[in-house]
Scaffold this motif. Structure first.
Motif, mmCIF file in Angstrom:
data_model
loop_
_atom_site.group_PDB
_atom_site.id
_atom_site.type_symbol
_atom_site.label_atom_id
_atom_site.label_comp_id
_atom_site.label_asym_id
_atom_site.label_seq_id
_atom_site.Cartn_x
_atom_site.Cartn_y
_atom_site.Cartn_z
ATOM 1 N N HIS A 1 0.818 -1.216 0.000
ATOM 2 C CA HIS A 1 0.000 0.000 0.000
ATOM 3 C C HIS A 1 0.853 1.268 0.000
ATOM 4 O O HIS A 1 0.363 2.341 0.338
ATOM 5 N N ALA B 1 -0.513 4.386 -1.986
ATOM 6 C CA ALA B 1 -1.646 5.035 -1.330
ATOM 7 C C ALA B 1 -1.184 5.836 -0.119
ATOM 8 O O ALA B 1 -1.655 6.957 0.109
ATOM 9 N N VAL B 2 -0.245 5.281 0.646
ATOM 10 C CA VAL B 2 0.273 5.985 1.825
ATOM 11 C C VAL B 2 0.988 7.258 1.400
ATOM 12 O O VAL B 2 0.785 8.330 1.985
ATOM 13 N N ASP C 1 -1.529 9.855 0.362
ATOM 14 C CA ASP C 1 -2.163 10.441 1.545
ATOM 15 C C ASP C 1 -1.249 11.455 2.216
ATOM 16 O O ASP C 1 -1.688 12.535 2.629
ATOM 17 N N ARG D 1 -1.186 14.647 0.102
ATOM 18 C CA ARG D 1 -2.412 15.448 0.271
ATOM 19 C C ARG D 1 -2.425 16.145 1.620
ATOM 20 O O ARG D 1 -2.805 17.312 1.725
ATOM 21 N N ALA D 2 -2.003 15.451 2.658
ATOM 22 C CA ALA D 2 -1.966 16.057 3.990
ATOM 23 C C ALA D 2 -0.966 17.207 4.033
ATOM 24 O O ALA D 2 -1.247 18.268 4.605
#
Length: 114
Positions: A83, A86-87, A90, A93-94
């Motif tokens: 993953h 995806a991490v 994320d 985006r953060a």
């Protein structure tokens, strides 16, 4: 009082806009802030609290970056991270959200100075 070039330019613009000298404008603004201390203190505290929270998040991103480095090391050693994409998305985006929030706080402070 010491100001950087950007701060002085903002104050100069504000003074020019209302037809005052920089010194007169600064005196007027300081007196206005001093007359309404609860509002001034609340605005400063709110911005300060937000910035402190953002600095804390920035530290957490540093720790997350360290973890990502450890993941990279594991992957380079033949391990697996199913993953990871995806991490990383994320985290990106953060980080962008934190940057936008910091920019909004900074812009609000600049707007108040004008």
């Amino acid at each position: 009082m010491r100001l950087n070039a950007q701060e002085l330019a903002i104050i100069q613009s504000g003074a020019d806009h209302v037809g005052m000298s920089v010194a007169g404008f600064m005196a007027h603004c300081a007196l206005a802030a001093a007359r309404d201390q609860s509002r001034t203190a609340a605005a400063i505290a709110t911005d300060h609290d937000i910035l402190m929270a953002l600095f804390g998040v920035r530290r957490q991103f540093g720790w997350a970056g360290s973890n990502v480095n450890q993941i990279a090391k594991a992957l380079n050693s033949g391990g697996d991270a199913t993953h990871l994409d995806a991490v990383l998305a994320d985290l990106q985006r953060a980080a962008q959200a934190v940057q936008r929030a910091a920019d909004r706080v900074e812009n609000r402070q600049e707007d108040r100075a004008v």
